[in-house]
Design a protein around this motif. Sequence first.
Motif, PDB file in Angstrom:
ATOM      1  N   GLY A  23      49.981  -1.534 -52.984  1.00 56.52           N
ATOM      2  CA  GLY A  23      49.238  -2.125 -52.261  1.00 56.52           C
ATOM      3  C   GLY A  23      48.073  -1.719 -51.837  1.00 56.52           C
ATOM      4  O   GLY A  23      47.425  -2.120 -50.803  1.00 56.52           O
ATOM      5  N   GLU A  24      47.667  -0.675 -52.639  1.00 52.13           N
ATOM      6  CA  GLU A  24      46.287   0.050 -52.480  1.00 52.13           C
ATOM      7  C   GLU A  24      45.436   0.029 -53.833  1.00 52.13           C
ATOM      8  O   GLU A  24      45.782  -0.332 -54.530  1.00 52.13           O
ATOM      9  N   GLU A  25      44.395   0.243 -53.528  1.00 53.32           N
ATOM     10  CA  GLU A  25      43.296   0.514 -54.564  1.00 53.32           C
ATOM     11  C   GLU A  25      43.845   1.585 -55.457  1.00 53.32           C
ATOM     12  O   GLU A  25      43.665   2.589 -55.370  1.00 53.32           O
ATOM     13  N   PHE A  26      44.432   1.135 -56.700  1.00 52.82           N
ATOM     14  CA  PHE A  26      44.942   2.256 -57.526  1.00 52.82           C
ATOM     15  C   PHE A  26      43.945   1.815 -58.835  1.00 52.82           C
ATOM     16  O   PHE A  26      43.964   0.721 -59.461  1.00 52.82           O
ATOM     17  N   SER A  27      42.824   2.731 -59.321  1.00 56.55           N
ATOM     18  CA  SER A  27      41.929   2.551 -60.455  1.00 56.55           C
ATOM     19  C   SER A  27      42.388   3.275 -61.335  1.00 56.55           C
ATOM     20  O   SER A  27      42.316   4.459 -61.434  1.00 56.55           O
ATOM     21  N   SER A  28      42.743   2.691 -62.655  1.00 53.40           N
ATOM     22  CA  SER A  28      43.154   3.857 -63.838  1.00 53.40           C
ATOM     23  C   SER A  28      42.009   3.746 -64.505  1.00 53.40           C
ATOM     24  O   SER A  28      41.149   2.802 -64.912  1.00 53.40           O
ATOM     25  N   HIS A  29      41.690   4.913 -65.149  1.00 54.75           N
ATOM     26  CA  HIS A  29      40.566   5.123 -66.050  1.00 54.75           C
ATOM     27  C   HIS A  29      40.905   5.175 -67.484  1.00 54.75           C
ATOM     28  O   HIS A  29      40.192   5.911 -68.308  1.00 54.75           O
ATOM     29  N   ARG A  30      42.165   4.755 -67.896  1.00 51.45           N
ATOM     30  CA  ARG A  30      42.376   4.716 -69.132  1.00 51.45           C
ATOM     31  C   ARG A  30      42.326   6.267 -69.958  1.00 51.45           C
ATOM     32  O   ARG A  30      42.046   6.375 -71.020  1.00 51.45           O
ATOM     33  N   ALA A  31      42.510   7.184 -68.913  1.00 53.03           N
ATOM     34  CA  ALA A  31      42.406   8.638 -69.337  1.00 53.03           C
ATOM     35  C   ALA A  31      43.677   9.019 -70.020  1.00 53.03           C
ATOM     36  O   ALA A  31      44.775   8.440 -69.677  1.00 53.03           O
ATOM     37  N   MET A  32      43.714  10.112 -70.851  1.00 55.50           N
ATOM     38  CA  MET A  32      44.938  10.398 -71.588  1.00 55.50           C
ATOM     39  C   MET A  32      45.401  11.557 -70.942  1.00 55.50           C
ATOM     40  O   MET A  32      45.702  12.643 -71.154  1.00 55.50           O
ATOM     41  N   ALA A  33      45.765  11.223 -69.422  1.00 49.13           N
ATOM     42  CA  ALA A  33      46.424  12.122 -68.758  1.00 49.13           C
ATOM     43  C   ALA A  33      47.367  11.376 -67.802  1.00 49.13           C
ATOM     44  O   ALA A  33      47.302  10.151 -67.400  1.00 49.13           O
ATOM     45  N   VAL A  34      48.209  12.215 -67.224  1.00 50.44           N
ATOM     46  CA  VAL A  34      49.252  11.749 -66.233  1.00 50.44           C
ATOM     47  C   VAL A  34      48.615  11.479 -64.976  1.00 50.44           C
ATOM     48  O   VAL A  34      47.853  12.106 -64.688  1.00 50.44           O
ATOM     49  N   GLU A  35      48.877  10.367 -64.264  1.00 48.23           N
ATOM     50  CA  GLU A  35      48.093  10.207 -63.110  1.00 48.23           C
ATOM     51  C   GLU A  35      49.244   9.995 -61.811  1.00 48.23           C
ATOM     52  O   GLU A  35      50.053   9.501 -62.116  1.00 48.23           O
ATOM     53  N   TYR A  36      48.982  10.605 -60.636  1.00 49.99           N
ATOM     54  CA  TYR A  36      49.773  10.599 -59.515  1.00 49.99           C
ATOM     55  C   TYR A  36      48.928   9.795 -58.542  1.00 49.99           C
ATOM     56  O   TYR A  36      47.945   9.891 -58.216  1.00 49.99           O
ATOM     57  N   PHE A  37      49.873   8.931 -58.100  1.00 47.36           N
ATOM     58  CA  PHE A  37      49.482   7.994 -57.005  1.00 47.36           C
ATOM     59  C   PHE A  37      50.582   7.746 -56.021  1.00 47.36           C
ATOM     60  O   PHE A  37      51.374   6.879 -56.056  1.00 47.36           O
ATOM     61  N   GLY A  38      50.645   8.549 -54.850  1.00 43.93           N
ATOM     62  CA  GLY A  38      51.611   8.294 -53.901  1.00 43.93           C
ATOM     63  C   GLY A  38      52.886   8.727 -54.677  1.00 43.93           C
ATOM     64  O   GLY A  38      52.957   9.466 -55.119  1.00 43.93           O
ATOM     65  N   GLN A  39      53.832   7.600 -54.474  1.00 45.72           N
ATOM     66  CA  GLN A  39      55.297   7.743 -54.852  1.00 45.72           C
ATOM     67  C   GLN A  39      55.158   7.352 -56.554  1.00 45.72           C
ATOM     68  O   GLN A  39      56.227   7.271 -57.106  1.00 45.72           O
ATOM     69  N   TYR A  40      54.067   7.048 -56.887  1.00 42.77           N
ATOM     70  CA  TYR A  40      54.000   6.493 -58.288  1.00 42.77           C
ATOM     71  C   TYR A  40      53.557   7.367 -59.454  1.00 42.77           C
ATOM     72  O   TYR A  40      52.549   7.966 -59.170  1.00 42.77           O
ATOM     73  N   ILE A  41      53.944   7.510 -60.532  1.00 41.32           N
ATOM     74  CA  ILE A  41      53.350   8.603 -61.604  1.00 41.32           C
ATOM     75  C   ILE A  41      53.105   7.698 -62.820  1.00 41.32           C
ATOM     76  O   ILE A  41      54.115   6.899 -63.263  1.00 41.32           O
ATOM     77  N   ASN A  42      51.900   7.494 -63.059  1.00 44.74           N
ATOM     78  CA  ASN A  42      51.699   6.837 -64.300  1.00 44.74           C
ATOM     79  C   ASN A  42      51.426   7.469 -65.486  1.00 44.74           C
ATOM     80  O   ASN A  42      50.789   8.634 -65.645  1.00 44.74           O
ATOM     81  N   THR A  43      51.580   6.993 -66.803  1.00 43.93           N
ATOM     82  CA  THR A  43      51.649   7.977 -68.072  1.00 43.93           C
ATOM     83  C   THR A  43      50.705   7.233 -68.890  1.00 43.93           C
ATOM     84  O   THR A  43      50.981   6.015 -69.259  1.00 43.93           O
TER      85      THR A  43
END
Length: 140
Positions: A23-43
């Motif tokens: 429910g917040e602004e999470f902007s993904s940059h399509r980077a080739m990296a693992v992203e950490y956002f609070g309780q969520y981890i994007n790959t």
Amino acid sequence: MKKMMFIGETRVGKSSLIRALSGEEFSSHRAMAVEYFGQYINTPGEFLENSWFYNALITSSADCDILAMVQDATRSSSLFPPLFAPIFNRKVVGVITKVDDPAANTERAERFLNSAGAREVVHTSVRTGTGLDTLREMLR
Ligand SMILES: Nc1nc2c(ncn2[C@@H]2O[C@H](COP(=O)(O)OP(=O)(O)OP(=O)(O)O)[C@@H](O)[C@H]2O)c(=O)[nH]1
Ligand SMILES: [Mg+2]
């Protein structure tokens, strides 16, 4: 605080899901990296699409409590290898995205996730909000 890591092919809806769940602004940059956002981890989708990146997924999963294998309901194929889930040594949940789409085939998506080793499968849509509370509840 429990953490959930999302893995899945490019464009299946991982970033959209994290945006909707947090429910917040999470902007993904399509980077080739693992992203950490609070309780969520994007790959990056590429980590699943190229098997030489599996080790990166396994290493990153050490930070999470729940691994979410994300399958797009509109896709007629899946890159999750059979029995992929057990190698993570974590609680694994299957997540089907885009169930609102007219082209969605949730039975097919569920078969892909089951064969990859997910026993529990959650149906989601960021358009209608389906399944989001179920995922949030798992992190309580
Ligand atoms: N109809 C529908 N479309 C969705 C849904 N979730 C995501 N999409 C669309 O799917 C596309 C890809 O979504 P992303 O969230 O960028 O996917 P991703 O998995 O993060 O993609 P990468 O970062 O490239 O790996 C976008 O055009 C979204 O609008 C959904 O629940 N329903
Ligand atoms: Mg993304």
